[in-house]
Motif scaffolding. Structure first.
Motif, short mmCIF file in Angstrom:
data_model
loop_
_atom_site.label_atom_id
_atom_site.label_comp_id
_atom_site.label_asym_id
_atom_site.label_seq_id
_atom_site.Cartn_x
_atom_site.Cartn_y
_atom_site.Cartn_z
N SER A 1 -41.06 -19.63 7.37
CA SER A 1 -40.91 -18.65 8.45
C SER A 1 -40.46 -19.54 9.64
CB SER A 1 -42.35 -18.19 8.86
OG SER A 1 -42.08 -17.39 9.79
N GLY A 2 -40.59 -20.84 9.92
CA GLY A 2 -40.07 -21.25 11.14
C GLY A 2 -38.42 -21.47 10.78
N ALA A 3 -38.19 -21.99 9.73
CA ALA A 3 -36.55 -22.24 9.33
C ALA A 3 -35.93 -21.08 9.43
CB ALA A 3 -36.38 -23.02 8.14
N LEU A 4 -36.63 -19.93 9.12
CA LEU A 4 -35.84 -18.49 9.28
C LEU A 4 -35.64 -18.08 10.54
CD1 LEU A 4 -34.83 -16.36 7.22
CD2 LEU A 4 -37.06 -15.49 7.33
N PHE B 1 -32.97 -20.10 12.23
CA PHE B 1 -31.65 -19.74 11.89
C PHE B 1 -31.16 -18.59 12.79
CE2 PHE B 1 -28.75 -17.25 9.39
CZ PHE B 1 -27.73 -18.20 8.92
N GLN B 2 -32.24 -17.50 12.87
CA GLN B 2 -32.11 -16.22 13.39
C GLN B 2 -31.46 -16.57 15.38
OE1 GLN B 2 -35.76 -14.19 12.59
NE2 GLN B 2 -34.42 -12.57 12.01
N ASN C 1 -27.69 -26.45 9.90
CA ASN C 1 -28.73 -27.21 9.93
C ASN C 1 -29.86 -26.47 9.61
OD1 ASN C 1 -27.81 -29.75 10.24
ND2 ASN C 1 -27.44 -29.46 12.12
N CYS C 2 -30.16 -25.31 10.15
CA CYS C 2 -31.34 -24.27 9.98
C CYS C 2 -31.38 -23.91 8.36
CB CYS C 2 -31.16 -23.31 11.01
SG CYS C 2 -31.79 -23.98 12.68
N VAL D 1 -26.11 -13.25 6.02
CA VAL D 1 -26.79 -14.60 5.52
C VAL D 1 -28.24 -14.32 5.71
CG1 VAL D 1 -27.13 -16.84 5.73
CG2 VAL D 1 -24.92 -15.83 5.54
N ASN D 2 -28.56 -13.80 7.29
CA ASN D 2 -29.99 -13.66 7.55
C ASN D 2 -30.63 -12.83 6.80
OD1 ASN D 2 -31.88 -12.47 9.86
ND2 ASN D 2 -31.83 -14.81 9.77
N GLN D 3 -29.95 -11.81 6.42
CA GLN D 3 -30.58 -10.38 5.42
C GLN D 3 -30.97 -11.13 4.27
OE1 GLN D 3 -27.79 -7.34 5.98
NE2 GLN D 3 -28.81 -6.52 7.85
N GLU D 4 -30.06 -11.75 3.74
CA GLU D 4 -30.36 -12.38 2.46
C GLU D 4 -31.47 -13.41 2.55
OE1 GLU D 4 -26.51 -14.11 1.50
OE2 GLU D 4 -25.45 -12.03 1.49
#
Length: 154
Positions: free
Chosen positions: A41-44, A47-48, A59-60, A111-114
């Motif tokens: 969750s933190g990595a996601l 990224f956002q 990196n994210c 990418v975020n949706q995927e």
């Protein structure tokens, strides 16, 4: 470890990753604990929050994929994904130099949706959906990379 220097190398790497990381996502859906979900969750979220900074996003993105490997609780998968970091976070120069905010923003949104689909399947404890979402994400990444390089076929 062979480094991905050419478009062909990058496409081969994405094929390799699709096999390894689809299984990692499947295993993560079966074996994750609360700590791994927090890491994912933190990595996601990072990224956002990365905005249009491609370096930060890369990196994210790597952190997200590594978190999935860790959630698989398979030391060989963790080692394989960890060892790919230099190649995974490399990016074609064209992506770093793009001034087309709409194109870059669209790509990042996809990418975020995927990634969200992968995450959702993992937290739903659905190994088949997690594997399919990861494979789809990496196949889509391959197609985006080939398209951005001017290739018609990945």
């Amino acid at each position: 470890m062979h480094s991905a220097k050419t478009l062909s190398d990058c496409l081969h790497l994405l094929d390799f990753r699709a096999g390894i990381e689809a299984e990692a996502a499947s295993m993560a859906a079966r074996h994750h604990g609360p700590e791994q979900l927090d890491e994912l969750s933190g990595a996601l979220n990072r990224f956002q929050a990365g905005g249009n900074n491609p370096s930060a996003r890369l990196n994210c993105d790597f952190e997200f994929h590594l978190a999935i490997a860790r959630a698989s609780q398979n030391p060989y998968i963790i080692d394989a994904v960890s060892s790919l970091r230099p190649s995974m976070i490399s990016m074609p120069l064209r992506r770093l130099e793009t001034h087309d905010a709409a194109s870059s923003g669209d790509r990042l949104l996809f990418v975020n949706q995927e990634q969200r689909s992968i995450f959702d399947a993992i937290i739903a404890n659905d190994p088949m959906a997690a594997a399919a979402a990861m494979r789809s994400h990496l196949v889509n990444s391959k197609m985006r990379l080939a398209f951005e390089a001017g290739c018609r076929k990945a």
